[in-house]
Motif scaffolding. Structure first.
Motif, PDB file in Angstrom:
ATOM      1  N   GLU A  27      54.285  33.357  42.589  1.00  0.00           N
ATOM      2  CA  GLU A  27      54.723  32.876  43.903  1.00  0.00           C
ATOM      3  C   GLU A  27      55.974  33.632  44.336  1.00  0.00           C
ATOM      4  OE1 GLU A  27      56.094  28.544  45.730  1.00  0.00           O
ATOM      5  OE2 GLU A  27      56.238  28.945  43.573  1.00  0.00           O
ATOM      6  N   GLU A  28      55.953  34.154  45.549  1.00  0.00           N
ATOM      7  CA  GLU A  28      57.138  34.847  46.058  1.00  0.00           C
ATOM      8  C   GLU A  28      58.253  33.828  46.286  1.00  0.00           C
ATOM      9  OE1 GLU A  28      57.335  36.613  50.154  1.00  0.00           O
ATOM     10  OE2 GLU A  28      57.346  38.483  49.016  1.00  0.00           O
ATOM     11  N   ASN A  29      59.435  34.139  45.783  1.00  0.00           N
ATOM     12  CA  ASN A  29      60.595  33.247  45.889  1.00  0.00           C
ATOM     13  C   ASN A  29      60.328  31.886  45.242  1.00  0.00           C
ATOM     14  OD1 ASN A  29      61.935  35.238  47.459  1.00  0.00           O
ATOM     15  ND2 ASN A  29      60.879  34.499  49.290  1.00  0.00           N
ATOM     16  N   GLY A  30      59.592  31.886  44.146  1.00  0.00           N
ATOM     17  CA  GLY A  30      59.304  30.644  43.435  1.00  0.00           C
ATOM     18  C   GLY A  30      59.060  30.924  41.964  1.00  0.00           C
ATOM     19  N   ASN A  31      58.858  29.862  41.187  1.00  0.00           N
ATOM     20  CA  ASN A  31      58.680  30.026  39.747  1.00  0.00           C
ATOM     21  C   ASN A  31      57.305  29.589  39.272  1.00  0.00           C
ATOM     22  OD1 ASN A  31      59.022  27.301  40.179  1.00  0.00           O
ATOM     23  ND2 ASN A  31      60.368  26.975  38.417  1.00  0.00           N
ATOM     24  N   ARG A  32      56.339  29.518  40.195  1.00  0.00           N
ATOM     25  CA  ARG A  32      54.987  29.165  39.798  1.00  0.00           C
ATOM     26  C   ARG A  32      54.149  30.430  39.592  1.00  0.00           C
ATOM     27  NH1 ARG A  32      53.389  24.662  44.184  1.00  0.00           N
ATOM     28  NH2 ARG A  32      54.443  26.176  45.536  1.00  0.00           N
ATOM     29  N   ARG A  33      53.284  30.378  38.584  1.00  0.00           N
ATOM     30  CA  ARG A  33      52.429  31.501  38.247  1.00  0.00           C
ATOM     31  C   ARG A  33      50.972  31.067  38.323  1.00  0.00           C
ATOM     32  NH1 ARG A  33      56.788  32.969  39.047  1.00  0.00           N
ATOM     33  NH2 ARG A  33      58.204  34.127  37.658  1.00  0.00           N
ATOM     34  N   LEU A  34      50.122  31.986  38.740  1.00  0.00           N
ATOM     35  CA  LEU A  34      48.699  31.703  38.890  1.00  0.00           C
ATOM     36  C   LEU A  34      47.906  32.706  38.061  1.00  0.00           C
ATOM     37  CD1 LEU A  34      46.781  29.783  40.472  1.00  0.00           C
ATOM     38  CD2 LEU A  34      46.567  31.603  42.178  1.00  0.00           C
ATOM     39  N   PRO A  35      47.536  32.349  36.814  1.00  0.00           N
ATOM     40  CA  PRO A  35      46.735  33.266  35.990  1.00  0.00           C
ATOM     41  C   PRO A  35      45.253  33.140  36.314  1.00  0.00           C
ATOM     42  CG  PRO A  35      47.430  31.371  34.689  1.00  0.00           C
ATOM     43  CD  PRO A  35      47.972  31.160  36.076  1.00  0.00           C
ATOM     44  N   ILE A  36      44.578  34.277  36.436  1.00  0.00           N
ATOM     45  CA  ILE A  36      43.151  34.311  36.738  1.00  0.00           C
ATOM     46  C   ILE A  36      42.472  35.222  35.731  1.00  0.00           C
ATOM     47  CG2 ILE A  36      41.394  34.866  38.457  1.00  0.00           C
ATOM     48  CD1 ILE A  36      43.424  34.377  40.638  1.00  0.00           C
ATOM     49  N   VAL A  37      41.445  34.727  35.074  1.00  0.00           N
ATOM     50  CA  VAL A  37      40.697  35.531  34.106  1.00  0.00           C
ATOM     51  C   VAL A  37      39.708  36.407  34.870  1.00  0.00           C
ATOM     52  CG1 VAL A  37      39.154  35.471  32.111  1.00  0.00           C
ATOM     53  CG2 VAL A  37      40.939  33.737  32.356  1.00  0.00           C
ATOM     54  N   ILE A  38      39.737  37.724  34.586  1.00  0.00           N
ATOM     55  CA  ILE A  38      38.871  38.671  35.287  1.00  0.00           C
ATOM     56  C   ILE A  38      38.167  39.567  34.273  1.00  0.00           C
ATOM     57  CG2 ILE A  38      40.383  38.651  37.310  1.00  0.00           C
ATOM     58  CD1 ILE A  38      41.411  41.389  36.484  1.00  0.00           C
ATOM     59  N   GLY A  39      37.187  40.305  34.735  1.00  0.00           N
ATOM     60  CA  GLY A  39      36.417  41.190  33.876  1.00  0.00           C
ATOM     61  C   GLY A  39      37.101  42.522  33.631  1.00  0.00           C
ATOM     62  N   MET A  40      36.527  43.267  32.684  1.00  0.00           N
ATOM     63  CA  MET A  40      37.112  44.546  32.287  1.00  0.00           C
ATOM     64  C   MET A  40      37.081  45.574  33.416  1.00  0.00           C
ATOM     65  SD  MET A  40      35.880  47.138  29.243  1.00  0.00           S
ATOM     66  CE  MET A  40      35.853  45.804  28.056  1.00  0.00           C
ATOM     67  N   PHE A  41      35.950  45.653  34.124  1.00  0.00           N
ATOM     68  CA  PHE A  41      35.819  46.650  35.183  1.00  0.00           C
ATOM     69  C   PHE A  41      36.831  46.405  36.303  1.00  0.00           C
ATOM     70  CE2 PHE A  41      34.060  47.958  39.299  1.00  0.00           C
ATOM     71  CZ  PHE A  41      33.883  49.317  39.073  1.00  0.00           C
ATOM     72  N   GLU A  42      36.951  45.137  36.716  1.00  0.00           N
ATOM     73  CA  GLU A  42      37.894  44.806  37.794  1.00  0.00           C
ATOM     74  C   GLU A  42      39.339  45.017  37.344  1.00  0.00           C
ATOM     75  OE1 GLU A  42      34.037  43.165  38.382  1.00  0.00           O
ATOM     76  OE2 GLU A  42      35.455  42.762  36.755  1.00  0.00           O
ATOM     77  N   ALA A  43      39.622  44.704  36.077  1.00  0.00           N
ATOM     78  CA  ALA A  43      40.967  44.931  35.552  1.00  0.00           C
ATOM     79  C   ALA A  43      41.295  46.427  35.571  1.00  0.00           C
ATOM     80  CB  ALA A  43      41.074  44.389  34.127  1.00  0.00           C
ATOM     81  N   GLN A  44      40.311  47.249  35.211  1.00  0.00           N
ATOM     82  CA  GLN A  44      40.517  48.701  35.236  1.00  0.00           C
ATOM     83  C   GLN A  44      40.775  49.189  36.664  1.00  0.00           C
ATOM     84  OE1 GLN A  44      37.059  51.202  34.584  1.00  0.00           O
ATOM     85  NE2 GLN A  44      38.256  52.615  33.337  1.00  0.00           N
ATOM     86  N   ALA A  45      40.012  48.654  37.619  1.00  0.00           N
ATOM     87  CA  ALA A  45      40.178  49.065  39.018  1.00  0.00           C
ATOM     88  C   ALA A  45      41.557  48.682  39.543  1.00  0.00           C
ATOM     89  CB  ALA A  45      39.087  48.426  39.876  1.00  0.00           C
ATOM     90  N   ILE A  46      42.057  47.508  39.137  1.00  0.00           N
ATOM     91  CA  ILE A  46      43.386  47.075  39.555  1.00  0.00           C
ATOM     92  C   ILE A  46      44.463  47.916  38.894  1.00  0.00           C
ATOM     93  CG2 ILE A  46      45.041  45.158  39.388  1.00  0.00           C
ATOM     94  CD1 ILE A  46      42.648  43.257  39.762  1.00  0.00           C
ATOM     95  N   ALA A  47      44.314  48.163  37.585  1.00  0.00           N
ATOM     96  CA  ALA A  47      45.319  48.922  36.842  1.00  0.00           C
ATOM     97  C   ALA A  47      45.420  50.360  37.347  1.00  0.00           C
ATOM     98  CB  ALA A  47      44.978  48.920  35.354  1.00  0.00           C
ATOM     99  N   ILE A  48      44.288  50.970  37.650  1.00  0.00           N
ATOM    100  CA  ILE A  48      44.290  52.355  38.143  1.00  0.00           C
ATOM    101  C   ILE A  48      45.067  52.464  39.442  1.00  0.00           C
ATOM    102  CG2 ILE A  48      42.782  54.075  39.240  1.00  0.00           C
ATOM    103  CD1 ILE A  48      40.762  53.579  37.040  1.00  0.00           C
ATOM    104  N   GLU A  49      44.866  51.513  40.339  1.00  0.00           N
ATOM    105  CA  GLU A  49      45.570  51.557  41.628  1.00  0.00           C
ATOM    106  C   GLU A  49      47.050  51.232  41.453  1.00  0.00           C
ATOM    107  OE1 GLU A  49      45.911  52.442  45.596  1.00  0.00           O
ATOM    108  OE2 GLU A  49      44.216  52.762  44.232  1.00  0.00           O
ATOM    109  N   MET A  50      47.368  50.294  40.572  1.00  0.00           N
ATOM    110  CA  MET A  50      48.770  49.945  40.336  1.00  0.00           C
ATOM    111  C   MET A  50      49.541  51.120  39.751  1.00  0.00           C
ATOM    112  SD  MET A  50      48.422  46.042  38.856  1.00  0.00           S
ATOM    113  CE  MET A  50      50.179  45.958  38.446  1.00  0.00           C
ATOM    114  N   GLU A  51      48.868  51.892  38.886  1.00  0.00           N
ATOM    115  CA  GLU A  51      49.514  53.036  38.243  1.00  0.00           C
ATOM    116  C   GLU A  51      49.375  54.321  39.055  1.00  0.00           C
ATOM    117  OE1 GLU A  51      51.369  52.820  35.588  1.00  0.00           O
ATOM    118  OE2 GLU A  51      50.981  50.660  35.396  1.00  0.00           O
TER     119      GLU A  51
END
Length: 211
Positions: A27-51
């Motif tokens: 959460e922006e300007n807050g202390n709450r976190r939202l964890p979401i379990v995702i698959g390997m392919f989607e995690a790779q797609a997110i990591a590639i763009e983040m990096e």
């Protein structure tokens, strides 16, 4: 309904689900976190763009970006719009400057696409209240309250059980159902202190099912 802006805080491999990853949103300007379990392919797609890694050939989410660019569509935001029976739902909000459309998507795909358009991520208060985890550094894991009340007294007679074939061992998730809410809360805080957000999400879902 007021929307709450989220930021991607991290991506870690799952310790209890082989091939799965935990995407941690904050959460922006807050202390709450939202964890979401995702698959390997989607995690790779997110990591590639983040990096900011450029793949040799376009991935599926890059193809979506190229297709949208060709027809002058832009993704303006990603909205984690609903939560039902532990499953998150999302919408991709896009526009060509004249028309605005909302496309239903899994949160993992929506976020992978949104990153490629530098689109902000939002959710609603009711979702964050139900599935969010409050991070408090002052919290310490609480020890178990002691032995279960079902533990027999030393003076009580113990009946010799009949020989039965050994039962198959329960999985970690199945054992959670037999764990008290107090112990689950302690396990949740331990998982958070260890930054094991995927495990924390599973424990959180079990606690939510009891409420």
């Amino acid at each position: 309904m007021e929307k709450i802006k989220l930021a991607i805080l991290g991506l870690s491999s799952s310790q209890s689900h082989s091939g799965s990853f935990a995407l941690l949103l904050g959460e922006e300007n807050g202390n709450r976190r939202l964890p979401i379990v995702i698959g390997m392919f989607e995690a790779q797609a997110i990591a590639i763009e983040m990096e900011q890694i450029a793949p040799n050939r376009p991935m599926t989410h890059d193809l979506f970006r190229a297709f949208a660019d060709e027809f002058h569509y832009r993704v303006s935001e990603i909205l984690i719009s609903d939560l039902s029976e532990g499953i998150f739902y999302a919408k991709i909000i896009c526009s060509d400057g004249i028309r605005t459309a909302q496309i239903d998507a899994r949160p993992s795909d929506a976020i992978a696409i949104g990153l490629r358009f530098k689109a902000p991520i939002y959710t609603f208060e009711n979702i964050l209240s139900e599935a969010g985890i409050v991070i408090n550094e002052a919290d310490e894991p609480r020890p178990s309250s002691g032995p279960s009340s079902s533990t027999p007294s030393p003076a009580a007679p113990v009946e010799t059980p009949k020989a039965e074939p050994p039962a198959a061992p329960k999985s970690w998730q199945e054992r959670l159902k037999d764990t008290s809410s107090e112990q689950l809360q302690a396990m949740l805080e331990t998982a958070l202190s260890n930054e094991d957000y995927e495990k924390a999400a599973i424990i959180r879902d079990e606690l939510n099912r009891r409420n």
